[in-house]
Structures are given as C-alpha cells and as structure tokens.
Design a protein around this motif. Structure first.
Motif, mmCIF file in Angstrom:
data_model
loop_
_atom_site.group_PDB
_atom_site.id
_atom_site.type_symbol
_atom_site.label_atom_id
_atom_site.label_comp_id
_atom_site.label_asym_id
_atom_site.label_seq_id
_atom_site.Cartn_x
_atom_site.Cartn_y
_atom_site.Cartn_z
ATOM 1 N N SER A 147 -71.491 50.724 42.755
ATOM 2 C CA SER A 147 -72.481 50.667 41.678
ATOM 3 C C SER A 147 -72.273 51.795 40.666
ATOM 4 N N LEU A 148 -71.546 52.837 41.061
ATOM 5 C CA LEU A 148 -71.278 53.936 40.120
ATOM 6 C C LEU A 148 -70.109 53.633 39.189
ATOM 7 N N MET A 149 -69.371 52.558 39.464
ATOM 8 C CA MET A 149 -68.164 52.259 38.681
ATOM 9 C C MET A 149 -68.466 51.978 37.212
ATOM 10 N N SER A 150 -69.695 51.529 36.915
ATOM 11 C CA SER A 150 -70.045 51.283 35.511
ATOM 12 C C SER A 150 -70.588 52.546 34.835
ATOM 13 N N ARG A 151 -70.453 53.692 35.493
ATOM 14 C CA ARG A 151 -70.936 54.987 34.982
ATOM 15 C C ARG A 151 -72.400 54.937 34.565
ATOM 16 N N PRO A 152 -73.276 54.556 35.474
ATOM 17 C CA PRO A 152 -74.681 54.399 35.091
ATOM 18 C C PRO A 152 -75.363 55.726 34.761
ATOM 19 N N LYS A 153 -76.301 55.631 33.814
ATOM 20 C CA LYS A 153 -77.195 56.766 33.549
ATOM 21 C C LYS A 153 -78.400 56.661 34.469
ATOM 22 N N LEU A 154 -78.682 55.412 34.872
ATOM 23 C CA LEU A 154 -79.824 55.154 35.752
ATOM 24 C C LEU A 154 -79.329 54.360 36.955
ATOM 25 N N LEU A 155 -79.406 54.983 38.123
ATOM 26 C CA LEU A 155 -78.951 54.324 39.352
ATOM 27 C C LEU A 155 -80.162 53.893 40.168
ATOM 28 N N LEU A 156 -80.193 52.603 40.522
ATOM 29 C CA LEU A 156 -81.294 52.049 41.311
ATOM 30 C C LEU A 156 -80.770 51.794 42.720
ATOM 31 N N LEU A 157 -81.328 52.472 43.702
ATOM 32 C CA LEU A 157 -80.842 52.357 45.082
ATOM 33 C C LEU A 157 -81.909 51.698 45.947
ATOM 34 N N ASP A 158 -81.543 50.569 46.559
ATOM 35 C CA ASP A 158 -82.518 49.850 47.385
ATOM 36 C C ASP A 158 -82.219 50.069 48.867
ATOM 37 N N GLU A 159 -83.004 50.900 49.493
ATOM 38 C CA GLU A 159 -82.921 51.209 50.927
ATOM 39 C C GLU A 159 -81.515 51.581 51.404
ATOM 40 N N PRO A 160 -80.956 52.643 50.834
ATOM 41 C CA PRO A 160 -79.605 53.033 51.249
ATOM 42 C C PRO A 160 -79.506 53.506 52.695
#
Ligand code: ATP
Ligand code: MG
Length: 233
Positions: A147-160
């Motif tokens: 999910s970091l491959m798109s270089r997000p400014k906002l990362l949404l993590l669902d129950e890691p």
C-alpha cells in the motif's frame, strides 16, 4: 489533512456509519477503535472511495474529495491496506509490490521497492519467494509495503495486528511509527486498543456506527472506558 463531516453510510436499509465526524492532522496517527460491526472498516472504505456515503463530506488537504472515485483518491495520496491483507499468494513478494505500484513509472516502482525493503528488511530477504511461503507477520508487512508503493500521504490501515503474535504486532506497530516519521498521516483501525493507543496521537471509539468517545490517545487510554464499554473485553 483529512476531515470527515457528517458521514453516513449504509448497506441496504441498515446504517453502518451514522453522522460521523473525524479528523486527522498532518503526520498524526489517529486510531479508530470499536467492537465487531461498529463501522470501522466502513469508515476507511468511505475515505478510500470504496463505499459512497449517503450524506456528508470528506476533505483531503482542503479539497472536497467526496465525489471522486478510488483511483483519483489514490492519485491524490490515499492508500488503503485492507482487512485480511489481500495479497496474492501465488505471486512473489516483488510481484505483489509491483501490483501496488501500478500507477507509477518504472523508476518509481524501483524506488518504491527499495523503500519497502529498507522499511521491512525481511521482505528484501524474501523478495523472490512466493507470498504464500511468508509467515502471517511477513504477509502483513507485505500488505503494508504494497500500500506504500503509491507513496501515500494518507495511509489507511485496517486491523494490521489481526491474528499476529504479540511480538510481531509490536514490530508492525514500530514500522507504523516509522512510516509516520517519513511524513505520512495514518488512520489506524484496530481491535487491539492497548497497542494502538500506545502509538496514536488521537483516538475515536465507535459504537453502532457513531463516535462514542474521542480524545487524545492518552486521555482515552487513561479513561479505561475502552475496555469496559465498547470492545467487549
Ligand atoms: N458489504 C456489506 N453488506 C452488508 N452489510 C455490511 C457490509 N459490510 C459491512 N456491513 C455491516 O455494516 C456494519 C459495520 O461493518 P464494518 O465492517 O464497518 O464493521 P467493523 O467495525 O470493521 O467490524 P470488524 O471489527 O468486525 O471488522 C456491520 O453491521 C456489518 O454487518
Ligand atoms: Mg472491519
């Protein structure tokens, strides 16, 4: 950075999220807690554009993104790491990462893989292994790295932390801190309230699709109300 105003989402007749207000400042870690079915995943899906709200607005860095489809939100810097990881077991670690970087140029993909390996050295050691051979913790690392491959400014993590041993959970949470340190804003959905409150700045506790409690992570942790009333613990 992120603002939800009066978001209501429903699947058919039953509302899953009701009149929700939520904010995340730039470079904050904001956690969203709550029991099964409280509306946590739906909230993340609404932010990512996967569920259309019946009412309310979503703002990203001052821009109203409510009408935008998911790919445009990715392009604006939003990435969702979904519940249950959703990696491709038959593909290698590297191939899974490439899928996450599909909107990027070749050079950006190479840079993304280098960043992923720096953040999660174990993925580097297993880069040509099929994802099916990874441990649960390594699969979660891969899901986050993808999910970091798109270089997000906002990362949404669902129950890691779901299904992971405590020591592996702590490794993952340490990496979430590192991701924030690199400049991202994180919205973290968790059932493991204690661990999430330890790394978060601010917390929302959802019950039946509504915000039951919100406040600084310290305040919410100290209140003890999380365990008592809302997480079924
Ligand atoms: N695709 C769907 N179709 C119908 N109802 C749904 C769907 N997804 C979620 N719901 C319902 O919406 C409510 C909120 O679900 P949601 O997945 O957002 O909860 P959650 O807080 O993420 O729960 P969990 O901790 O179990 O992941 C629940 O009552 C759930 O049954
Ligand atoms: Mg969920």
């Amino acid at each position: 950075m992120l603002r939800l105003e009066g978001i209501t989402c429903a699947y058919g007749p039953v509302a899953a999220v009701r009149d929700l207000d939520l904010e995340a400042r730039e470079r904050a870690i904001v956690c969203v807690l709550g029991a099964n079915g409280a509306g946590k995943s739906t909230t993340l899906k609404a932010i990512a554009g996967l569920v259309a709200p019946l009412s309310g607005r979503i703002w990203l860095a001052g821009r109203d993104i409510t009408p935008l489809p998911p790919p445009q939100r990715v392009a604006l810097g939003i990435a969702l790491c979904p519940e249950g990881r959703r990696i491709f077991p038959e593909f290698t670690v590297e191939e899974n990462l490439r899928i996450g970087g599909h909107i990027a140029s070749r050079e950006e993909v190479a840079q993304g893989i280098a960043r992923a390996v720096a953040l999660f050295p174990r993925l580097g050691e297993r880069i040509r292994q099929s994802a099916a051979t990874l441990s649960g913790g390594e699969q979660q690392m891969l899901a986050i790295a993808r999910s970091l491959m798109s270089r997000p400014k906002l990362l949404l993590l669902d129950e890691p932390s779901l299904g992971l041993a405590p020591i592996v959970m702590r490794q993952i949470f340490d990496r979430i801190r590192a991701i924030r340190k690199e400049g991202a804003t994180v919205v973290l959905v968790e059932q493991n309230a204690n661990l999430a409150l330890r790394i978060a700045d601010y917390a929302y506790v959802l019950a039946n699709g509504r915000v039951a409690i919100e406040g600084s992570a310290k305040m919410v942790a100290a209140s003890g109300v999380v365990e008592r009333s809302y997480l079924g613990a």
